[in-house]
Design a protein around this motif. Structure first.
Motif, PDB file in Angstrom:
ATOM      1  N   SER A 138     -58.644 -56.618  24.765  1.00 58.90           N
ATOM      2  CA  SER A 138     -57.482 -56.912  23.922  1.00 58.90           C
ATOM      3  C   SER A 138     -57.928 -57.930  22.886  1.00 58.90           C
ATOM      4  N   THR A 139     -57.968 -57.512  21.626  1.00 59.44           N
ATOM      5  CA  THR A 139     -58.388 -58.472  20.598  1.00 59.44           C
ATOM      6  C   THR A 139     -57.315 -59.554  20.409  1.00 59.44           C
ATOM      7  N   GLY A 140     -56.050 -59.201  20.726  1.00 60.96           N
ATOM      8  CA  GLY A 140     -54.993 -60.223  20.675  1.00 60.96           C
ATOM      9  C   GLY A 140     -55.313 -61.340  21.667  1.00 60.96           C
ATOM     10  N   CYS A 160     -58.105 -63.462  20.364  1.00 59.13           N
ATOM     11  CA  CYS A 160     -57.599 -64.373  19.317  1.00 59.13           C
ATOM     12  C   CYS A 160     -56.879 -65.553  19.962  1.00 59.13           C
ATOM     13  N   ARG A 161     -56.030 -65.252  20.951  1.00 62.43           N
ATOM     14  CA  ARG A 161     -55.257 -66.337  21.586  1.00 62.43           C
ATOM     15  C   ARG A 161     -56.167 -67.298  22.348  1.00 62.43           C
ATOM     16  N   GLN A 162     -57.301 -66.790  22.875  1.00 66.72           N
ATOM     17  CA  GLN A 162     -58.249 -67.697  23.540  1.00 66.72           C
ATOM     18  C   GLN A 162     -58.787 -68.728  22.545  1.00 66.72           C
ATOM     19  N   GLY A 214     -47.574 -63.341  11.824  1.00 67.25           N
ATOM     20  CA  GLY A 214     -47.625 -61.888  12.029  1.00 67.25           C
ATOM     21  C   GLY A 214     -48.706 -61.188  11.230  1.00 67.25           C
ATOM     22  N   LYS A 215     -49.578 -61.968  10.561  1.00 69.56           N
ATOM     23  CA  LYS A 215     -50.633 -61.362   9.733  1.00 69.56           C
ATOM     24  C   LYS A 215     -51.855 -61.013  10.571  1.00 69.56           C
ATOM     25  N   LEU A 216     -52.697 -60.146  10.033  1.00 73.27           N
ATOM     26  CA  LEU A 216     -53.930 -59.796  10.738  1.00 73.27           C
ATOM     27  C   LEU A 216     -55.011 -60.853  10.490  1.00 73.27           C
ATOM     28  N   ILE A 217     -55.864 -61.024  11.494  1.00 70.23           N
ATOM     29  CA  ILE A 217     -57.073 -61.842  11.354  1.00 70.23           C
ATOM     30  C   ILE A 217     -58.054 -61.011  10.518  1.00 70.23           C
ATOM     31  N   SER A 218     -58.954 -61.666   9.801  1.00 69.92           N
ATOM     32  CA  SER A 218     -59.857 -60.899   8.928  1.00 69.92           C
ATOM     33  C   SER A 218     -60.713 -59.924   9.748  1.00 69.92           C
ATOM     34  N   ASP A 258     -57.374 -52.195  23.227  1.00 69.43           N
ATOM     35  CA  ASP A 258     -55.931 -52.458  23.099  1.00 69.43           C
ATOM     36  C   ASP A 258     -55.740 -53.387  21.894  1.00 69.43           C
ATOM     37  N   GLY A 259     -55.254 -52.793  20.803  1.00 74.39           N
ATOM     38  CA  GLY A 259     -55.034 -53.602  19.600  1.00 74.39           C
ATOM     39  C   GLY A 259     -56.248 -53.667  18.686  1.00 74.39           C
ATOM     40  N   PHE A 260     -57.218 -52.841  18.948  1.00 78.28           N
ATOM     41  CA  PHE A 260     -58.429 -52.755  18.124  1.00 78.28           C
ATOM     42  C   PHE A 260     -58.952 -51.327  18.206  1.00 78.28           C
ATOM     43  N   PRO A 261     -59.424 -50.718  17.135  1.00 75.13           N
ATOM     44  CA  PRO A 261     -59.362 -51.202  15.757  1.00 75.13           C
ATOM     45  C   PRO A 261     -57.952 -51.095  15.185  1.00 75.13           C
ATOM     46  N   ARG A 262     -57.663 -51.967  14.236  1.00 71.67           N
ATOM     47  CA  ARG A 262     -56.340 -51.967  13.600  1.00 71.67           C
ATOM     48  C   ARG A 262     -56.431 -51.546  12.139  1.00 71.67           C
ATOM     49  N   THR A 263     -57.627 -51.501  11.595  1.00 71.98           N
ATOM     50  CA  THR A 263     -57.801 -51.067  10.201  1.00 71.98           C
ATOM     51  C   THR A 263     -58.946 -50.054  10.164  1.00 71.98           C
ATOM     52  N   VAL A 268     -61.561 -50.169   8.291  1.00 71.96           N
ATOM     53  CA  VAL A 268     -62.836 -50.894   8.263  1.00 71.96           C
ATOM     54  C   VAL A 268     -63.270 -51.230   9.691  1.00 71.96           C
ATOM     55  N   GLN A 269     -62.319 -51.694  10.495  1.00 70.73           N
ATOM     56  CA  GLN A 269     -62.656 -52.020  11.893  1.00 70.73           C
ATOM     57  C   GLN A 269     -63.122 -50.770  12.634  1.00 70.73           C
ATOM     58  N   ALA A 270     -62.474 -49.626  12.360  1.00 74.98           N
ATOM     59  CA  ALA A 270     -62.855 -48.381  13.045  1.00 74.98           C
ATOM     60  C   ALA A 270     -64.278 -47.969  12.644  1.00 74.98           C
TER      61      ALA A 270
HETATM   62  P1  AMP Z   1     -51.546 -58.389  19.851  1.00 70.36           P
HETATM   63  O1  AMP Z   1     -51.670 -59.228  21.072  1.00 70.36           O
HETATM   64  O2  AMP Z   1     -52.413 -57.169  19.873  1.00 70.36           O
HETATM   65  O3  AMP Z   1     -50.118 -58.112  19.487  1.00 70.36           O
HETATM   66  O4  AMP Z   1     -52.132 -59.273  18.646  1.00 70.36           O
HETATM   67  C1  AMP Z   1     -51.548 -60.523  18.283  1.00 70.36           C
HETATM   68  C2  AMP Z   1     -52.081 -60.985  16.945  1.00 70.36           C
HETATM   69  O5  AMP Z   1     -53.505 -61.173  17.025  1.00 70.36           O
HETATM   70  C3  AMP Z   1     -51.907 -59.993  15.781  1.00 70.36           C
HETATM   71  O6  AMP Z   1     -50.613 -60.048  15.196  1.00 70.36           O
HETATM   72  C4  AMP Z   1     -53.000 -60.469  14.836  1.00 70.36           C
HETATM   73  O7  AMP Z   1     -52.632 -61.679  14.205  1.00 70.36           O
HETATM   74  C5  AMP Z   1     -54.133 -60.787  15.806  1.00 70.36           C
HETATM   75  N1  AMP Z   1     -54.976 -59.586  16.071  1.00 70.36           N
HETATM   76  C6  AMP Z   1     -55.140 -58.961  17.259  1.00 70.36           C
HETATM   77  N2  AMP Z   1     -55.976 -57.908  17.147  1.00 70.36           N
HETATM   78  C7  AMP Z   1     -56.341 -57.858  15.844  1.00 70.36           C
HETATM   79  C8  AMP Z   1     -57.171 -56.979  15.092  1.00 70.36           C
HETATM   80  N3  AMP Z   1     -57.798 -55.935  15.670  1.00 70.36           N
HETATM   81  N4  AMP Z   1     -57.315 -57.217  13.763  1.00 70.36           N
HETATM   82  C9  AMP Z   1     -56.706 -58.260  13.170  1.00 70.36           C
HETATM   83  N5  AMP Z   1     -55.896 -59.131  13.806  1.00 70.36           N
HETATM   84  C10 AMP Z   1     -55.707 -58.942  15.150  1.00 70.36           C
END
Ligand code: AMP
Length: 235
Positions: A35-37, A40-42, A61-65, A90-95, A97-99
Motif C-alpha cells: 500500500s503506497t498510502g 506515505c503515512r509511515q 488530497g493531492k498525489l505525492i510526486s 493497493d493504491g499503486f500505480p495511480r498514474t 507514468v507510475q505504471a
Molecule cells: P491511500 O491510502 O491509498 O488512500 O493514499 C493516501 C494518500 O497517499 C493519497 O491521497 C496520496 O496523497 C498518497 N498516495 C498514496 N499512493 C500514492 C501514489 N501511488 N501516487 C501518489 N500519491 C499517493
C-alpha cells in the motif's frame, strides 16, 4: 526469489475497499500487500522534512510526486526477498507514468517471471463519500485495521469511555485526516482524472482486466475475488 509471481493491481476510487480486500488476501491466502498510502503515512509518522511535505499533500488530497512514490516502491520491492503466493498493489500505480515505471522495475527485477493482472473496483461517488465519512482506522501503525462506524458491531467500546477501539488489537480507532468531505471530493476527482488512462494503458499492454462488484460487504467481495483467481489465469 524464484518461480512465477502473480502481481495483481487494484484500481478503484478511495473507499472501494482495496486495502480491506488486500488485507484479507494476506491473512487468508498468504499474499503480500503493497500500500503506497501506508508507505506515505509511515514517512509522516517519522516527522522528517519529507514526511511533513507528504503530510500536507495527503491532507489536501493531492498525489505525492511520481518520482517520490517510485523511489519508495523500488526500495520496498528490493526488501521483499520472498513473495509468497502473490503480491497486491493497493493504491499503486495511480498514474500512467507510475505504471510505465513499474513495468520497467519489474522487468529489471524479475525478467519474465511475473504476470500482471488488473482488478477494477468501481463504486458510485455518493457511496464513496458515505463510506469514507464513516471510516475509522486503527491508530496502531503496525495494525491499521479499518472499520466503519456504521458497522459498530465489528468495533468495540473501551470499557471506561465511549472511545471506539480496534477489535484486533484494542488500540483507539481514529478518523483519517483526509477522510473529510472536501478532501474526499478532491481525491475522487484526482482518481477519475487518471483512472481511464491507467486502464487504457493496461488494456493496450494486453494485461487482463477483471471487475469486482464492491458495493457489497467485504466477505462477498472476497468470495468474488477468490472465484476470479481460480477461474482466470491467476494461480
Ligand atoms: P491511500 O491510502 O491509498 O488512500 O493514499 C493516501 C494518500 O497517499 C493519497 O491521497 C496520496 O496523497 C498518497 N498516495 C498514496 N499512493 C500514492 C501514489 N501511488 N501516487 C501518489 N500519491 C499517493
Amino acid at each position: 526469489m524464484s518461480g512465477m509471481k502473480d502481481i495483481v493491481i487494484f484500481i478503484g476510487p478511495p473507499g472501494a475497499g482495496k486495502g480491506t480486500l488486500a488485507r484479507l488476501c494476506c491473512e487468508r491466502m498468504n499474499w503480500t500487500q503493497l500500500s503506497t498510502g501506508d508507505l506515505c503515512r509511515q514517512h509522516v509518522v517519522q516527522k522528517t522534512e519529507l514526511g511533513q511535505q507528504i503530510d500536507l499533500l495527503i491532507k489536501s488530497g493531492k498525489l505525492i510526486s511520481d518520482s517520490l512514490v517510485l523511489e519508495m516502491v523500488k526500495k520496498w520491492l528490493q526488501e521483499q526477498l520472498t513473495w509468497s503466493e502473490g503480491i497486491i498493489l493497493d493504491g499503486f500505480p495511480r498514474t500512467q507514468v507510475q505504471a510505465e515505471m513499474l513495468d520497467l522495475m519489474l522487468r529489471e527485477t524479475l525478467q519474465d517471471s511475473y504476470t500482471i493482472s488488473v482488478v477494477k473496483m468501481e463504486l458510485d461517488p455518493d457511496i464513496v463519500v458515505r463510506r469514507l465519512m464513516a471510516r475509522v482506522v486503527c491508530s496502531n501503525k503496525t495494525c491499521q485495521a479499518v472499520f466503519s462506524t456504521k458497522n459498530i458491531a465489528k468495533t468495540k467500546k473501551n470499557n471506561d469511555s465511549d472511545e471506539l477501539v480496534c477489535a484486533e488489537c484494542s488500540s483507539p480507532l481514529v478518523r483519517r485526516a483526509d477522510d473529510v468531505e472536501p478532501v474526499i471530493c478532491e481525491r475522487l476527482s484526482i482518481y477519475q482524472s487518471h483512472a481511464s488512462q491507467l486502464l487504457d494503458y493496461y488494456k493496450a499492454s494486453g494485461r487482463p482486466i477483471y471487475s469486482l462488484d464492491v458495493a457489497q460487504p467485504v466477505e462477498g467481495v472476497f468470495e468474488q475475488f477468490v472465484h476470479l483467481k481460480n477461474g482466470f489465469n491467476l494461480r
